[in-house]
Structure formats: structure tokens, C-alpha cells
Design a protein around this motif. Sequence first.
Motif, PDB file in Angstrom:
ATOM      1  N   LEU B  47      81.550  16.078  58.004  1.00 18.60           N
ATOM      2  CA  LEU B  47      80.552  17.141  57.870  1.00 18.60           C
ATOM      3  C   LEU B  47      79.239  16.569  57.362  1.00 18.60           C
ATOM      4  N   CYS B  48      78.981  15.327  57.776  1.00 17.79           N
ATOM      5  CA  CYS B  48      77.791  14.655  57.262  1.00 17.79           C
ATOM      6  C   CYS B  48      76.519  15.242  57.863  1.00 17.79           C
ATOM      7  N   GLY B  49      76.658  15.864  59.033  1.00 17.70           N
ATOM      8  CA  GLY B  49      75.505  16.528  59.625  1.00 17.70           C
ATOM      9  C   GLY B  49      74.601  15.623  60.435  1.00 17.70           C
ATOM     10  N   ALA B  50      74.984  14.341  60.573  1.00 15.34           N
ATOM     11  CA  ALA B  50      74.125  13.425  61.325  1.00 15.34           C
ATOM     12  C   ALA B  50      73.976  13.901  62.767  1.00 15.34           C
ATOM     13  N   CYS B  51      75.079  14.348  63.351  1.00 13.42           N
ATOM     14  CA  CYS B  51      75.028  14.803  64.747  1.00 13.42           C
ATOM     15  C   CYS B  51      74.112  16.007  64.877  1.00 13.42           C
ATOM     16  N   ALA B  52      74.176  16.910  63.900  1.00 15.34           N
ATOM     17  CA  ALA B  52      73.363  18.119  63.975  1.00 15.34           C
ATOM     18  C   ALA B  52      71.886  17.766  63.876  1.00 15.34           C
ATOM     19  N   ARG B  53      71.567  16.852  62.965  1.00 14.52           N
ATOM     20  CA  ARG B  53      70.168  16.506  62.784  1.00 14.52           C
ATOM     21  C   ARG B  53      69.601  15.865  64.043  1.00 14.52           C
ATOM     22  N   HIS B  54      70.436  15.125  64.759  1.00 16.38           N
ATOM     23  CA  HIS B  54      69.927  14.436  65.937  1.00 16.38           C
ATOM     24  C   HIS B  54      70.138  15.218  67.217  1.00 16.38           C
ATOM     25  N   CYS B  55      70.753  16.389  67.119  1.00 21.70           N
ATOM     26  CA  CYS B  55      71.059  17.099  68.359  1.00 21.70           C
ATOM     27  C   CYS B  55      69.798  17.677  68.985  1.00 21.70           C
ATOM     28  N   ALA B  56      69.562  17.275  70.223  1.00 15.53           N
ATOM     29  CA  ALA B  56      68.375  17.726  70.926  1.00 15.53           C
ATOM     30  C   ALA B  56      68.413  19.233  71.172  1.00 15.53           C
ATOM     31  N   ASN B  57      69.594  19.782  71.313  1.00 15.88           N
ATOM     32  CA  ASN B  57      69.667  21.194  71.668  1.00 15.88           C
ATOM     33  C   ASN B  57      69.919  22.111  70.477  1.00 15.88           C
ATOM     34  N   HIS B 328      70.364   4.111  58.872  1.00 14.33           N
ATOM     35  CA  HIS B 328      71.143   4.786  57.849  1.00 14.33           C
ATOM     36  C   HIS B 328      72.624   4.819  58.213  1.00 14.33           C
ATOM     37  N   GLN B 329      73.435   4.713  57.186  1.00 14.02           N
ATOM     38  CA  GLN B 329      74.876   4.708  57.407  1.00 14.02           C
ATOM     39  C   GLN B 329      75.520   5.574  56.336  1.00 14.02           C
ATOM     40  N   CYS B 330      76.270   6.560  56.758  1.00 18.80           N
ATOM     41  CA  CYS B 330      76.993   7.433  55.829  1.00 18.80           C
ATOM     42  C   CYS B 330      77.937   6.580  54.986  1.00 18.80           C
ATOM     43  N   CYS B 331      78.165   6.973  53.734  1.00 24.02           N
ATOM     44  CA  CYS B 331      79.041   6.184  52.863  1.00 24.02           C
ATOM     45  C   CYS B 331      80.506   6.388  53.199  1.00 24.02           C
ATOM     46  N   GLY B 332      80.810   7.439  53.927  1.00 24.66           N
ATOM     47  CA  GLY B 332      82.193   7.659  54.347  1.00 24.66           C
ATOM     48  C   GLY B 332      83.014   8.491  53.377  1.00 24.66           C
ATOM     49  N   HIS B 333      82.372   9.034  52.364  1.00 21.70           N
ATOM     50  CA  HIS B 333      83.127   9.777  51.355  1.00 21.70           C
ATOM     51  C   HIS B 333      83.590  11.128  51.895  1.00 21.70           C
ATOM     52  N   GLY B 334      82.621  11.987  52.175  1.00 25.45           N
ATOM     53  CA  GLY B 334      82.946  13.264  52.815  1.00 25.45           C
ATOM     54  C   GLY B 334      83.910  14.132  52.028  1.00 25.45           C
ATOM     55  N   GLY B 335      83.939  14.002  50.701  1.00 28.47           N
ATOM     56  CA  GLY B 335      84.794  14.865  49.882  1.00 28.47           C
ATOM     57  C   GLY B 335      86.250  14.654  50.227  1.00 28.47           C
ATOM     58  N   LEU B 336      86.887  15.720  50.707  1.00 28.59           N
ATOM     59  CA  LEU B 336      88.306  15.623  51.028  1.00 28.59           C
ATOM     60  C   LEU B 336      88.593  14.626  52.144  1.00 28.59           C
ATOM     61  N   PHE B 337      87.584  14.366  52.965  1.00 28.08           N
ATOM     62  CA  PHE B 337      87.756  13.409  54.054  1.00 28.08           C
ATOM     63  C   PHE B 337      88.318  12.105  53.516  1.00 28.08           C
ATOM     64  N   ASN B 338      87.788  11.707  52.364  1.00 30.80           N
ATOM     65  CA  ASN B 338      88.166  10.452  51.749  1.00 30.80           C
ATOM     66  C   ASN B 338      89.655  10.418  51.401  1.00 30.80           C
ATOM     67  N   ARG B 340      92.017  12.516  52.964  1.00 31.36           N
ATOM     68  CA  ARG B 340      92.819  12.725  54.167  1.00 31.36           C
ATOM     69  C   ARG B 340      92.770  11.535  55.103  1.00 31.36           C
ATOM     70  N   ASN B 341      91.671  10.815  55.073  1.00 36.55           N
ATOM     71  CA  ASN B 341      91.505   9.704  56.011  1.00 36.55           C
ATOM     72  C   ASN B 341      91.077   8.474  55.233  1.00 36.55           C
ATOM     73  N   TYR B 342      91.917   8.087  54.302  1.00 34.28           N
ATOM     74  CA  TYR B 342      91.495   7.073  53.344  1.00 34.28           C
ATOM     75  C   TYR B 342      91.075   5.759  54.006  1.00 34.28           C
ATOM     76  N   ARG B 343      91.871   5.314  54.971  1.00 30.52           N
ATOM     77  CA  ARG B 343      91.575   4.030  55.627  1.00 30.52           C
ATOM     78  C   ARG B 343      90.239   4.065  56.343  1.00 30.52           C
ATOM     79  N   LEU B 344      90.065   5.111  57.130  1.00 32.72           N
ATOM     80  CA  LEU B 344      88.821   5.257  57.887  1.00 32.72           C
ATOM     81  C   LEU B 344      87.636   5.363  56.932  1.00 32.72           C
ATOM     82  N   SER B 345      87.831   6.136  55.875  1.00 31.13           N
ATOM     83  CA  SER B 345      86.775   6.317  54.878  1.00 31.13           C
ATOM     84  C   SER B 345      86.372   4.966  54.270  1.00 31.13           C
ATOM     85  N   SER B 346      87.358   4.125  53.970  1.00 25.29           N
ATOM     86  CA  SER B 346      87.039   2.814  53.385  1.00 25.29           C
ATOM     87  C   SER B 346      86.312   1.920  54.375  1.00 25.29           C
TER      88      SER B 346
END
Lengths: 475, 401
Positions: B47-57, B328-338, B340-346
Motif C-alpha cells: 500500500l505504498c502508493g507508488a503505483c497510484a502516484r505514477h498512474c497516468a489515468n 526512490h525505493q520503498c523500505c519494504g516495511h508496509g506495516g503488516l506486510f513485513n 506476512r511477507n517477511y522474506r520479501l520485505s527484507s
Amino acid sequence: MLVRETIRKLSAIVGRERCRTDREDLICYGYDATDLHYSPEAVVFAEDVKEIAAIVRLANETPFYLIPRGAGSGMSGGSLPVRGGVVVALSQMNGILSIDTENLVAVVEPGVVTGHLQAEVANLGLFYPPDPASLGFCTIGGNVAECAGGARALKYGVTKDYVLGLEAVLGTGELVRTGVQTAKGVVGYDLTKLLVGSEGTLAIITKVVLKLLPQPESRRTLMAVFEQLGEAITAVTRIIGSGLLPCALEFMDQRSIRCVEDYLNIGLPRGAGGLLLIEVDGVTEGVTRHAEEIRELCLRERAQRVDTAGSEAEADELWQARRAVSPALFRLNPDKVSEDITVPRNRIPDIVATLEEIGQRQRLGILCFGHAGDGNIHVNIMIDRSDSDEVARTKQAVKEIFEATLELGGTLSGEHGIGITKTPYLGMEIDEIGLDAMRRIKTALDPKGILNPGKIFLDSNERAAVMGKLWKTRR
Amino acid sequence: MSVCPTYRETGEEGMVARGKLTLIEAFQGEELPLSRKFRKLVETCLLCGACARHCANGVRPDNLIQWQRSQLRERGPTSWTARLATNTLEAAGQWPRLMGPAASLAQALICKKIPAESGLHLRFPLAVLSQRRYVPRLSHSPFLTKVSDRALGHGPKVGLFVGCVGNYLFPQISEAILELLGRCGYQVIVPGDQRCCGMPAWASGDVETATALAEHNSRVFLESGCQWVVSGCGTCSTQLRTRIPELLGGAAPGAARFFLQQSVDLVAFIVGQLSPVVLRRALKSPGKVTVGYHDPCHLLHHQSIFEEPRRLLSLLPGVSVADPSDTHQCCGHGGLFNIRNYRLSSQIGLRSISRFDKSGSDVLATACMGCLMQLQESNWRHNAGLTVCHLVEVVTGRVAT
Ligand SMILES: Cc1cc2nc3c(=O)[nH]c(=O)nc-3n(C[C@H](O)[C@H](O)[C@H](O)COP(=O)(O)OP(=O)(O)OC[C@H]3O[C@@H](n4cnc5c(N)ncnc54)[C@H](O)[C@@H]3O)c2cc1C
Ligand code: SF4
């Protein structure tokens, strides 16, 4: 249909985790940047050339179809599994194997994202010029397979001008290495060029040797606004005629300018008939001088206004107008039909006039913008697909646009390729002998027709089916 | 696609907004049955919102994904983390329930101090149980027990929203914020009864709890008589500024308007309100250090705050700002994401920390408590040797060089 045994064998090649048949994966690997959807029967994520060769051999023995896929950003449906089969996803083969700063050569795997490669080589002071607008996500493999181009094509050429050599697995499963690792090479037929632009129908590309350039010292952007599009295009011709070679020369027509202005409110004159965005690069003194010459030249050609960007940030602001066109279009209507025809540069005013005429006759809003420097025009028709009459008029308009393009000595697609969306029109441009020669090449390299079936060459039934999908009305 | 951190690591279509939205559409259209895989994919988004910020539409994939989570939640969560989230979050305001076999002594000790609705609750039972993790030391005395309901200093009244992490884990940062606001000439009010901002509840689809928290917090701050509400955590400030108005809009338009207009992230607040001259006087330089600044997604993508932190750093004599060349690169924390998806988050964390490692920074500063926890952990896991701290610790000269 793939039988369970086949899935088991595929899993044995790539491992269970990378061979997928879940509904979720089949949905996600059934689309690309077109609005079309076809479901594959399985998706495999390949990690190296050995796996790919084994997959292609298995596909020949069984047999089943294989559809290579990069990022799925294609605009012509190239990566769609139109006849089912197995999608070979290459996005995880994304290593940059080497960057040779002495010989200016990079060797990469096909799944590398174009923009990531550009950033990596830029860190070393080098430059990989092809810049499709999708560079943030499309892959080098996809670029090679489509021969992607971009705004800088005028000065720097397109993908094919940078591919020195390839490693690929042919439709037979044999591994082939083409081309050279040197700046020159004329030994044998140029198989590299044959594979560039082959849209995954002849071979799966597994490694790409790319030519690099030194990073230009500096860059400057100008924006010129004209009352008439014709004046803008004359300015383009004058600029190139006077020996100046900008790296980008983009134009927007009146409708595009208005549309962007309504969207962004950045002070573009709504009455202007044409806008040019011009970028020059090179050594700093040269850039300054050329930018000044271009400015004067535009003013002489009756530009109402010329803005020159002083800084990177200002340049970005100028480009904003051009980048905003695509999103802004959707404010006009919910659906977009877009073509990327190309005509000889000096025929741009002719084709724009024809487009205007077709638009009026068919009662359609047609907007044009694109690469004025190389005559590549993005023609966008904004429609509402729930209106069947409008869809029918658009279908007719597209056919007329293609006819007019060919009459002016142009081509149906400058960048996006044939895939499936242009297949019904292919015969308009290439005659039977040409098509037959292509078919014979296809048969030689992929005798069983394993690779990416239903693309480029279609029989009449398939052509009708594609036309049906392309021009369907939304319920 | 180009900007999605989960896609960048995995290269899988189901990980990127386009894939998720197609799946959600298929699911809503009943072409796709409810499956574990679908749930998993819906959960695997920062839910980092990067896609939303860059979405052309102008599409908001993050909001659609959050909406899908709330829908799935109504159909009963299946994964144990989601169940855990439900347990703790539903017990808003109550004493925490012990969570089945996972309960341990350590957990109980920590849980006692943290109210059930706090987003932190979702981290620490797990964090403590898992040996792999870097766990910041829990403070003996939460910030709010020391400082609350007192007006500190003189000047225009600013309400400080402390947030769970600022309260329990990093009270020293909250103290630094107090000091900074005081030096900037504000009177700081710290309402003692404030609670979690509600982001963890909202992100896991629990709109009900998020709304209850929004109501509570808005009442507490409105009653405090402050003119602004300021938070030093990008996640909290996003929740206050954008979600509270959304969640309360219909029911309490006055409160919604107040939070939309008067709640501000700390950094944007002081840079927006004060002149460089005043700021320079209020700030304290840590001396000669190279500082890298990590943009929290909640500031960059959700609030377009980019210039302000850099401007603050540029006002500090001796401090040079490192500028990593890549984007820019998201830190990967994402609250609960970290969780639920610990490996990916790291993995995402590694990418973000190595940008700064390579850029020659001594100090890595950020302005969000979630990012801070994640960057500290990444720094530790990957032996990057950076000093990871909050921006406010840099501008109050507290960071040791
Ligand atoms: C917003 C947007 C802007 C765009 N702008 C431009 C532009 O400016 N210029 C331009 O030229 N294009 C543009 N495109 C089109 C598209 O990005 C390009 O065609 C790109 O090259 C496709 O790359 P991909 O990795 O997404 O390939 P895919 O879409 O996955 O595949 C495209 C074709 O290549 C084949 N293929 C992919 N990888 C391999 C491989 N390793 N071996 C063999 N075959 C392979 C596939 O089978 C398919 O036929 C744009 C698209 C979008 C969505
Ligand atoms: S919100 Fe972030 S993680 Fe989620 S899909 Fe968008 S870019 Fe990817």
C-alpha cells in the motif's frame, strides 16, 4: 490441451515453484498492454538458457505452443497466448552480465528492464540510447523482439542499431549464437538483424550483446508553439535541413495541446495549432549554440513563442506537456484506439490533413502527436466502445488511415509491431511474395510452429476472429 | 510497474498493481473463486502508493486493494496473521487477549503495555518469538505516561500526535520533536488519551476499527483546543490527513475538515510555517556528517512531501546530503506486510539500505516510524554500518557522529 504428464515434465525442468497452473497465474499471464485476453495453459518462469532449451525441446516432442514474454507491455498483443500453450516468462532472467567500459559493450539477460540498464551504464558514464516511453518496465528482450524505438530515434536510431549479437534458442530447441562482440562484423548472413523484430516467432532470445555510447556531456530542451501545425512541421524540416540533428523532435497537434491544457493548466495557448519539443545533446558549447540556432529558426518560421529550459527541472516541466497527453486523452472518452503509423517526415502535414478529413467524415475525435523527427505519428481515436455505431465508424477510419499512410509512402507501424492487432492489415503493406519469403524463414527456424503461434501470419478464419475481437462493442 | 517494489523483487505479474486489479476484477465478476492464493496476493501489497502516484489515468490501486482486503475480511480471514490482526484489532480499547499457542511470557510482558488496537501489537508478539529479527528495545516508560495533557512552552498551540512507535519504542524521538517545536516557538499540547492512528487496522481491511480510532482521536484533539495537529511519523500523518477525513467525512464534517486542513506532517509543518532565518535559529547541527534521507512512501507518494526534508537538512552547517543516483525505493516495511511477507520485505529492505550504503552516507535519516524500524533492521541484518535515525534527531543535533 496440456496433459498432466506434460506439466510434470515442465516442473522437472524448472522446479515446481516456477511452473504454474493456478487460475490466478493464468489470468495474469493472459493479457498485455492491449485490451485483449487469452488464457495460457501454464506459465513457466525460466532462469537460464539450459532450461529454455529443454522447454523448447519438450514442446517439440509433445507438442505444445510456447509464448515468450518479457514485461507484457506490448501494444500489439505479441505476448498473448492466442492459441493457449505455455507462457515462458523471462522477467526473472534479469542479470546484467557485464559492462565493458573499454569496448563499450554490455552483455545482458533478456529480462533486464531497459531503464535499469540505462541507469547502470549511466553510473559508469555510458549511454544506452533507445528510450521507448515504457522504459521503466519493458525488458531488453521485448525491445529486441519488437525492435523498440523512442523519442531519441532521430539521432540515435532504434534497438536494432544497438544489438551487436544474440544468444537464442531456435524453434527447434537448438542454441544459436549470432553476431559479434565487436563494433563491426560481416561474417555470414546477418542473423542478428533477422531475430531483431521477430516478435518471439523464430527464437527465444536468451542473451543480448549491446553497443553502448559515451554519455553526452549536456542536454538542452526547447518548446516552440506555432499557430499552424504546418508551420511547426516546416520548422522541423528546416532544422534538419540546416544540418542540426536534435536527439528528440516531438510534436503535438491542436487537439492534443487543448486536451493537455484542460488537464494540467500549464499555460499552453489553447488556440495553437502545433507544438514542438526539441532536445539537443552533445558537448556543452555545441549544445548551447545549437539550441540558440534552433530557437532563432523556430521564430523565423513564425513560432509564437519559444521556451528554453535552463535546468534539468525546467526541462522536465517542458516535457510534462508531452508526457501528459496519454492520460489527458481519457478525459475525452473512455476508450482509446491507437495506431503508430510512420510517414516520410515531409508528409506529416499531408497525413495530418487526411486524418482531419477522415475524423470529420466519420465523426470521430482524432488526436495526433509523436515523433516529428522521424515521421512516426501516434494517432489516437478516443471513442466509447459501448456505442456500436462509433466502433464501426472507427474500424472504417482505421482502414482509411492505413490506406492513406501507405499511399504517402509510409508504414503501418513504426514501433509497436504486428503481434495480433495489426495482422489483419499486414497484407495491405507486404505483398504475397514478401509474406511467403517470411513464412519460409519461419518454417526453417521453427518447423513445427511451436513459437508464438497466431502472430504475424494468419489464415483467413483467424483473421476474421481477430477482427471480431478488435472491434467488439462493450456491453 | 516500474515503481512497484514487490514486482521489482519477484518479477511476477500477480505482484504488480495491473495484475492485482485484474484478479480483483475477475474475483468480483465471479470468474475467480476465493482461494488462498488470491488472498495471499491481495495481502502482498505494501500500500505504498507508488503505483497510484505514477498512474497516468488516476487509478488508485492501493485503495482498491485495501477495499478488497476489507471485503475478504468480511468473509472471514484464513491466514493466521490475518486472524491475529482481527483478534487484536477487534478488541479495540479492551485489554489484549492472549493469542492462542503463540502467547509467550515475553509477549505477555510486552502486550501488557500496549493497548490492543495499537498497530504495534501486531508486530511484537511475532517479533519477539522470532530469533531472526532485530527488535528495538521497548521503553520502560512510554512517552505518554511522562508527558501528557500538559501544555509545554508558549506560542501558537500545536497538538502533538505521538503514534504507537513514538510512544512505546522511540520516546526519545518524541522528546526531540517536543524540543524542536518548542525551539520553533510553539506551545505543544500532548493529549494523553490519544490512541493509534488506525493505519494498521485500515490497511488490513478493518475499516470499523479504523473508524472508531478516527472518531476517538479527532474528539481528543478537537477538545484539546490546538490549532494544528502535527505528527513526526509519515504514516500517522497520512492517516490523520487523508483517511480521517475520508472515514469521518459523512458523519462529522467539521472534524473531517479540521484534519484535512490542520493536520500536517512535522517536517512539512515547520518548513511551511517558518522562514529559513527562524528555522536556522531553531535547528542544531550535529556537525560534520553526510546524511542520506530516505523518503517514506507515506510522505512522498501520499502527501508529495519531497523538498521539505531536504531543505531542512540544507540549513544545517557541516551537514552534507548524500544523493543516491538511482530512484526512490520503498523500505519494504508496509506495516503488516513485513510480518506476512517477511522474506520479501527484507529483500526490499536490502535494496533500499544498499542505495545509501553505496552513496557514502554516515547517517541515514527518515521521517516515518515504520521506515525507521525497517531501516534499522535492514542496517543490522546487512551489516551496513550506518547510523539510522529520525530526521528530527539530526536537526536537533542529537545524532552521535
Ligand atoms: C505506456 C507504453 C508506452 C510505450 N511506448 C513505446 C515506445 O515509445 N516505443 C516502442 O517501441 N514501444 C513502446 N511501447 C510498446 C512496448 O513497451 C514495447 O514493444 C516493448 O519492447 C515490449 O517489451 P516487453 O518486455 O513488455 O515485451 P512483451 O510485451 O512481453 O513482448 C513483446 C513481444 O516480444 C516477444 N518477446 C519478449 N521477450 C522475448 C525474448 N526474450 N525472446 C523472444 N521474444 C521475446 C514476445 O513474444 C512478444 O511478441 C509502449 C508500451 C506502453 C504500455
Ligand atoms: S501500492 Fe506499492 S506494493 Fe502495492 S501494488 Fe502499488 S506499487 Fe506495488
